[in-house]
Scaffold this motif. Structure first.
Motif, PDB file in Angstrom:
ATOM      1  N   MET A 218     -30.007 -20.192 -12.589  1.00 22.78           N
ATOM      2  CA  MET A 218     -29.533 -20.881 -11.404  1.00 22.78           C
ATOM      3  C   MET A 218     -30.406 -20.496 -10.212  1.00 22.78           C
ATOM      4  O   MET A 218     -30.903 -21.357  -9.482  1.00 22.78           O
ATOM      5  CB  MET A 218     -28.090 -20.488 -11.149  1.00 22.78           C
ATOM      6  CG  MET A 218     -27.357 -21.362 -10.208  1.00 22.78           C
ATOM      7  SD  MET A 218     -25.637 -20.820 -10.093  1.00 22.78           S
ATOM      8  CE  MET A 218     -25.800 -19.289  -9.211  1.00 22.78           C
ATOM      9  N   ALA A 219     -30.613 -19.189 -10.066  1.00 21.41           N
ATOM     10  CA  ALA A 219     -31.439 -18.723  -8.950  1.00 21.41           C
ATOM     11  C   ALA A 219     -32.840 -19.291  -9.064  1.00 21.41           C
ATOM     12  O   ALA A 219     -33.463 -19.658  -8.068  1.00 21.41           O
ATOM     13  CB  ALA A 219     -31.485 -17.208  -8.923  1.00 21.41           C
ATOM     14  N   GLU A 220     -33.319 -19.387 -10.308  1.00 19.42           N
ATOM     15  CA  GLU A 220     -34.660 -19.932 -10.530  1.00 19.42           C
ATOM     16  C   GLU A 220     -34.726 -21.370 -10.040  1.00 19.42           C
ATOM     17  O   GLU A 220     -35.652 -21.786  -9.365  1.00 19.42           O
ATOM     18  CB  GLU A 220     -34.977 -19.859 -12.025  1.00 19.42           C
ATOM     19  CG  GLU A 220     -36.408 -20.120 -12.352  1.00 19.42           C
ATOM     20  CD  GLU A 220     -37.327 -19.097 -11.709  1.00 19.42           C
ATOM     21  OE1 GLU A 220     -38.398 -19.507 -11.284  1.00 19.42           O
ATOM     22  OE2 GLU A 220     -36.950 -17.917 -11.623  1.00 19.42           O
ATOM     23  N   LYS A 221     -33.652 -22.100 -10.373  1.00 21.07           N
ATOM     24  CA  LYS A 221     -33.605 -23.487  -9.944  1.00 21.07           C
ATOM     25  C   LYS A 221     -33.604 -23.558  -8.422  1.00 21.07           C
ATOM     26  O   LYS A 221     -34.284 -24.384  -7.818  1.00 21.07           O
ATOM     27  CB  LYS A 221     -32.342 -24.145 -10.499  1.00 21.07           C
ATOM     28  CG  LYS A 221     -32.345 -25.645 -10.392  1.00 21.07           C
ATOM     29  CD  LYS A 221     -31.134 -26.235 -11.072  1.00 21.07           C
ATOM     30  CE  LYS A 221     -29.957 -26.307 -10.121  1.00 21.07           C
ATOM     31  NZ  LYS A 221     -28.712 -26.678 -10.788  1.00 21.07           N
ATOM     32  N   TYR A 222     -32.836 -22.641  -7.807  1.00 22.21           N
ATOM     33  CA  TYR A 222     -32.731 -22.676  -6.357  1.00 22.21           C
ATOM     34  C   TYR A 222     -33.990 -22.159  -5.694  1.00 22.21           C
ATOM     35  O   TYR A 222     -34.248 -22.436  -4.534  1.00 22.21           O
ATOM     36  CB  TYR A 222     -31.508 -21.874  -5.904  1.00 22.21           C
ATOM     37  CG  TYR A 222     -30.230 -22.606  -6.179  1.00 22.21           C
ATOM     38  CD1 TYR A 222     -30.063 -23.896  -5.693  1.00 22.21           C
ATOM     39  CD2 TYR A 222     -29.217 -22.051  -6.930  1.00 22.21           C
ATOM     40  CE1 TYR A 222     -28.913 -24.597  -5.953  1.00 22.21           C
ATOM     41  CE2 TYR A 222     -28.068 -22.743  -7.189  1.00 22.21           C
ATOM     42  CZ  TYR A 222     -27.914 -24.020  -6.704  1.00 22.21           C
ATOM     43  OH  TYR A 222     -26.784 -24.713  -6.956  1.00 22.21           O
ATOM     44  N   ALA A 223     -34.746 -21.346  -6.420  1.00 22.09           N
ATOM     45  CA  ALA A 223     -35.969 -20.822  -5.820  1.00 22.09           C
ATOM     46  C   ALA A 223     -37.086 -21.840  -5.860  1.00 22.09           C
ATOM     47  O   ALA A 223     -38.073 -21.717  -5.160  1.00 22.09           O
ATOM     48  CB  ALA A 223     -36.414 -19.565  -6.553  1.00 22.09           C
TER      49      ALA A 223
ATOM     50  N   LEU B  52     -33.530 -13.680  -5.377  1.00 21.30           N
ATOM     51  CA  LEU B  52     -32.293 -14.389  -5.089  1.00 21.30           C
ATOM     52  C   LEU B  52     -31.158 -13.899  -5.975  1.00 21.30           C
ATOM     53  O   LEU B  52     -30.041 -13.679  -5.512  1.00 21.30           O
ATOM     54  CB  LEU B  52     -32.486 -15.896  -5.286  1.00 21.30           C
ATOM     55  CG  LEU B  52     -33.382 -16.571  -4.273  1.00 21.30           C
ATOM     56  CD1 LEU B  52     -33.384 -18.059  -4.496  1.00 21.30           C
ATOM     57  CD2 LEU B  52     -32.936 -16.246  -2.880  1.00 21.30           C
ATOM     58  N   VAL B  53     -31.455 -13.717  -7.250  1.00 22.83           N
ATOM     59  CA  VAL B  53     -30.389 -13.258  -8.140  1.00 22.83           C
ATOM     60  C   VAL B  53     -30.029 -11.823  -7.791  1.00 22.83           C
ATOM     61  O   VAL B  53     -28.861 -11.429  -7.864  1.00 22.83           O
ATOM     62  CB  VAL B  53     -30.786 -13.436  -9.623  1.00 22.83           C
ATOM     63  CG1 VAL B  53     -31.682 -12.357 -10.102  1.00 22.83           C
ATOM     64  CG2 VAL B  53     -29.543 -13.483 -10.492  1.00 22.83           C
ATOM     65  N   TYR B  54     -30.999 -11.039  -7.324  1.00 23.21           N
ATOM     66  CA  TYR B  54     -30.680  -9.672  -6.926  1.00 23.21           C
ATOM     67  C   TYR B  54     -29.782  -9.662  -5.698  1.00 23.21           C
ATOM     68  O   TYR B  54     -28.860  -8.838  -5.607  1.00 23.21           O
ATOM     69  CB  TYR B  54     -31.950  -8.880  -6.639  1.00 23.21           C
ATOM     70  CG  TYR B  54     -31.722  -7.402  -6.724  1.00 23.21           C
ATOM     71  CD1 TYR B  54     -31.730  -6.756  -7.944  1.00 23.21           C
ATOM     72  CD2 TYR B  54     -31.459  -6.654  -5.592  1.00 23.21           C
ATOM     73  CE1 TYR B  54     -31.488  -5.407  -8.038  1.00 23.21           C
ATOM     74  CE2 TYR B  54     -31.214  -5.298  -5.674  1.00 23.21           C
ATOM     75  CZ  TYR B  54     -31.237  -4.683  -6.902  1.00 23.21           C
ATOM     76  OH  TYR B  54     -30.983  -3.341  -6.988  1.00 23.21           O
ATOM     77  N   ILE B  55     -30.021 -10.595  -4.775  1.00 20.94           N
ATOM     78  CA  ILE B  55     -29.150 -10.686  -3.596  1.00 20.94           C
ATOM     79  C   ILE B  55     -27.715 -10.937  -4.030  1.00 20.94           C
ATOM     80  O   ILE B  55     -26.775 -10.300  -3.557  1.00 20.94           O
ATOM     81  CB  ILE B  55     -29.637 -11.814  -2.657  1.00 20.94           C
ATOM     82  CG1 ILE B  55     -30.911 -11.384  -1.939  1.00 20.94           C
ATOM     83  CG2 ILE B  55     -28.569 -12.181  -1.648  1.00 20.94           C
ATOM     84  CD1 ILE B  55     -31.523 -12.461  -1.089  1.00 20.94           C
ATOM     85  N   MET B  56     -27.555 -11.850  -4.990  1.00 18.34           N
ATOM     86  CA  MET B  56     -26.200 -12.165  -5.432  1.00 18.34           C
ATOM     87  C   MET B  56     -25.556 -10.963  -6.107  1.00 18.34           C
ATOM     88  O   MET B  56     -24.422 -10.598  -5.814  1.00 18.34           O
ATOM     89  CB  MET B  56     -26.239 -13.361  -6.381  1.00 18.34           C
ATOM     90  CG  MET B  56     -24.881 -13.885  -6.722  1.00 18.34           C
ATOM     91  SD  MET B  56     -24.968 -15.013  -8.109  1.00 18.34           S
ATOM     92  CE  MET B  56     -25.336 -13.901  -9.424  1.00 18.34           C
ATOM     93  N   LEU B  57     -26.303 -10.326  -7.012  1.00 13.26           N
ATOM     94  CA  LEU B  57     -25.752  -9.164  -7.709  1.00 13.26           C
ATOM     95  C   LEU B  57     -25.439  -8.047  -6.717  1.00 13.26           C
ATOM     96  O   LEU B  57     -24.419  -7.372  -6.823  1.00 13.26           O
ATOM     97  CB  LEU B  57     -26.741  -8.663  -8.770  1.00 13.26           C
ATOM     98  CG  LEU B  57     -26.980  -9.601  -9.939  1.00 13.26           C
ATOM     99  CD1 LEU B  57     -28.053  -9.049 -10.851  1.00 13.26           C
ATOM    100  CD2 LEU B  57     -25.691  -9.807 -10.710  1.00 13.26           C
ATOM    101  N   TYR B  58     -26.330  -7.879  -5.739  1.00 10.97           N
ATOM    102  CA  TYR B  58     -26.126  -6.833  -4.751  1.00 10.97           C
ATOM    103  C   TYR B  58     -24.864  -7.111  -3.940  1.00 10.97           C
ATOM    104  O   TYR B  58     -24.108  -6.188  -3.604  1.00 10.97           O
ATOM    105  CB  TYR B  58     -27.357  -6.749  -3.848  1.00 10.97           C
ATOM    106  CG  TYR B  58     -27.250  -5.714  -2.781  1.00 10.97           C
ATOM    107  CD1 TYR B  58     -27.127  -4.364  -3.112  1.00 10.97           C
ATOM    108  CD2 TYR B  58     -27.261  -6.059  -1.439  1.00 10.97           C
ATOM    109  CE1 TYR B  58     -27.022  -3.413  -2.138  1.00 10.97           C
ATOM    110  CE2 TYR B  58     -27.166  -5.100  -0.463  1.00 10.97           C
ATOM    111  CZ  TYR B  58     -27.049  -3.786  -0.806  1.00 10.97           C
ATOM    112  OH  TYR B  58     -26.926  -2.843   0.164  1.00 10.97           O
ATOM    113  N   ALA B  59     -24.617  -8.390  -3.635  1.00 12.34           N
ATOM    114  CA  ALA B  59     -23.392  -8.741  -2.915  1.00 12.34           C
ATOM    115  C   ALA B  59     -22.169  -8.367  -3.738  1.00 12.34           C
ATOM    116  O   ALA B  59     -21.195  -7.807  -3.216  1.00 12.34           O
ATOM    117  CB  ALA B  59     -23.394 -10.234  -2.580  1.00 12.34           C
TER     118      ALA B  59
END
Lengths: 106, 572
Positions: free
Chosen positions: B522-527, B367-374
């Motif tokens: 944050m991503a961890e929380k969302y995951a 998830l965090v990679y998706i955000m960084l990639y965006a």
């Protein structure tokens, strides 16, 4: 009279046959409309599967029938968009042969 | 038996509130269609409406997020039934990331295309439609809803690629997209119909545990494998994983650059999130049936092979490209490969051996990679778009001497490219580090489970090698910008565009240099708690499965009791 009893297996074989025809058409046709017909065949195989499973296999509910209706809608929507895109291609290239397009490669 | 029709219910205002982000997007589409009738057709007005729609969606998502955090709700579903849509932390996270990215793309459109655009309303109707489809894709475990959502995301994408009417490349690109997309969607639906036949339900939350048992006992594996491959094929097509990647470079080259930028992140991200849900459903299903991770050996191996080939192919093919859009297309294929690697991890606390625990979940890393990639892609595409609009050329040579011609573009481009390679001190490095860390943790945790440990350790080696390969083709752009100067005239980029690119670059730098952990947390929380076991799909988030849960339900009396207990223990 076991020969006359049509059961789930008959429908599944029919669907598998239609699916195979669809895949064959999709993989051999070069004409974009031909490929679309192949896609429609596969989607119809999906519908046969859904409805047959719903009637014979699944107890209670009518998920399969509802799914079939949705698949019909998906097929219609996709055909509308795809035919419009084919028209656009024809206007630009005077062909709807999927192999003829050569501006993109690499 | 959960069925679609039995649970027909009238949505209450609460249900509609949970659904409000999607409704905002629908409302945007309606506004886009109605406003031109009243006020006359204006591309800029349409752009503003779309931008307003994305902002409204973000605001509503945040409001919904507040309720989800405090109350914990299962989704837009009639009570006691597994829903068509899931509203959980993951869906909210994805909505926010996607909408922010969409706002960035609309900003890009304002800079370059707003003047020339003659069909603004139509463009944004299609655009918002595809966004709606992607949002729904990320929030469902129902196979029918999944198929519909994928189609909702795909059909507008086909149309938006061919939006330039008098353009051969665009016409060809959209035809290739619609043909490949139609084929993969049809075959996916066939797989879904078989899954429905085998399991008698369309809800993957119910299917997964029974499929896990089947895999364990080795019964019906042929038909089950065929159905799963067909179904996964449709998702892998959206990700542009390797056997299904042929559309990607052609579509990216033929489409307008802002559309390319949009598709490069959104369709892949939505499909990755969907795949994460399926993988997680499998893991949870195996745990609920008391099975070990060994049953996933073949599934994980298949996904891992696809991920490894996708990654390697993308990086090698990118090296030959001279067209910047094609190059970025192959780059996006490679990055999808990195994300797929972590998607092949079937990880659940219950699957780990006794006494073993992992620090963070692989989903969080993806998830965090998706955000960084965006962020990286927004920056790269913003710069590329401005160079293309300035020079009219999509060749890498158009970047020659950009460092001199327009340093305000060259520097953020450098930041984003180095970040895409995954080198420190940029955020791309920590993103990739977390992905590899997740693989390493999985490799250690599953070291003795058939070949799972070997698979994950091999993936780490492949990812590392690929990072090295990708260095070469990203460096070609950097070399063109700073080392090759063929005397093209200098230019002043649009302030909005340069600001956007620089914000992306600086964000990557800051996150990388200070090793900012917040996005990861944050991503961890969302995951956490990706998906709730269907049997317990009522109204709490605090089930036994919820190991990582950190925000308990304050309104729940039981919860208050437990906190009091804890406090008493603390006092003693």
């Amino acid at each position: 009279m076991p020969l006359l009893e049509i059961g789930l297996m008959h429908y599944l074989i029919l669907a598998a046959a239609v699916f195979s025809c669809g895949v064959f058409v999709m993989s051999t046709k070069r004409n974009a409309i031909g490929i679309l017909i192949g896609i429609e065949l596969v989607l119809n195989a999906v519908n046969i599967n859904f409805v047959a499973f719903d009637r014979y296999q699944v107890v209670g509910g009518c998920d399969g029938q509802i799914s079939a209706v949705f698949v019909i809608v998906i097929a219609a929507a996709e055909a509308a968009v795809a035919v419009a895109i084919c028209m656009n291609l024809y206007k630009n290239l005077n062909t709807i042969d999927v192999d003829r397009g050569d501006s993109l490669h690499g | 038996m959960d069925t679609l029709l039995q649970n027909f219910w009238t949505p209450t205002s609460t249900d509609l509130f949970w659904f409000s982000p999607e409704l905002a997007l629908v409302g945007t589409i309606v506004m886009l269609l109605v406003v031109p009738i009243i006020m006359g057709k204006s591309a800029r007005t349409s752009g503003r409406i779309a931008l307003f729609g994305t902002v409204a969606t973000i605001v509503l998502t945040l409001r919904v997020a507040g309720v989800v955090q405090t109350q914990g709700i299962s989704g837009l579903a009639p009570p006691a039934a597994a829903g068509m849509l899931i509203l959980d932390n993951l869906a909210i996270y994805f909505k926010i990331v996607l909408m922010l990215f969409m706002a960035g793309i609309i900003g890009l459109w304002f800079i370059g295309s707003a003047e020339k655009e003659r069909n603004g309303p139509e463009f944004f109707v299609i655009f918002a439609g595809s966004a709606l489809g992607m949002v729904l894709m990320a929030g469902t475990l129902n196979l029918l809803m999944m198929a519909i959502a994928i189609e909702m995301a795909s059909l507008p994408s086909y149309a938006i690629v061919g939006f330039k009417k008098r353009n051969r490349a665009a016409a060809e690109a959209s035809l290739k997209y619609v043909v490949f997309g139609g084929i993969s969607a049809a075959i996916m639906l066939y797989g879904i119909s078989l899954l429905y036949g085998i399991f008698g339900t369309l809800n993957f939350a119910h299917i997964a545990p029974r499929a896990a048992v089947m895999l364990h006992e080795g019964q019906n594996t042929l038909i089950l494998g065929f159905a799963l491959i067909c179904t996964l094929g449709g998702i892998l097509f959206k990700i542009a994983a390797v056997p299904f990647h042929f559309w990607c470079p052609d579509v990216f080259e033929g489409a307008k650059i802002e559309v390319t930028a949009w598709l490069s992140v959104s369709s892949k991200a939505a499909a990755i999130v969907l795949l994460l849900r399926l993988v997680d459903a499998f893991s949870v299903g195996a745990v609920s049936e008391g099975l070990s991770a060994a049953i996933f050996n073949n599934l994980a191996l298949g996904l891992a092979i696809i991920a490894a080939i996708t990654c390697t192919w993308g990086n090698f093919a990118a090296y030959r490209q001279r067209n910047i859009k094609r190059l970025l297309a192959y780059s996006s294929i490679a990055h999808a490969g990195y994300m797929l690697m972590a998607c092949s991890i079937f990880m659940h606390p219950g699957l780990l051996g006794a006494g073993y625990s992992i620090g963070q979940s692989p989903m969080g890393a993806v998830l965090v990679y998706i955000m960084l990639y965006a962020i990286m892609n927004l920056g790269v595409f913003a710069v590329a778009a401005m160079v293309i609009w300035q020079t009219g050329s999509e060749d890498i040579d158009a970047f020659n001497g950009l460092g001199r011609r327009s340093a305000w573009l060259a520097v953020p481009m450098l930041f984003c490219l180095v970040s895409l390679v995954g080198l420190p001190p940029f955020a791309g490095f920590i993103g990739k580090y977390w992905l590899l860390l997740a693989l390493g943790e999985a490799g250690t945790a599953y070291a003795s489970v058939q070949s799972l440990g070997t698979i994950y350790w091999t993936l780490i080696v492949i990812a590392g090698t690929n990072t090295l390969i990708s260095l070469f083709f990203y460096f070609r752009i950097i070399k063109a910008m700073f080392l090759t100067d063929d005397g093209q005239p200098a230019f002043t980029p649009s302030i909005t565009g340069a600001t956007m690119a620089n914000l992306c670059g600086i964000a990557l730098l800051v996150m990388g240099v200070f090793y900012i952990q917040q996005p990861r947390d944050m991503a961890e929380k969302y995951a956490t708690h990706l998906f709730q076991p269907a049997a317990a799909m009522t109204h709490t988030m605090t089930t036994t499965q919820d190991v990582y849960n950190e925000k308990p339900n304050a309104a729940d009396p039981d919860f208050r009791l437990t906190t009091i207990d804890h406090e008493q223990e603390g006092a003693q």
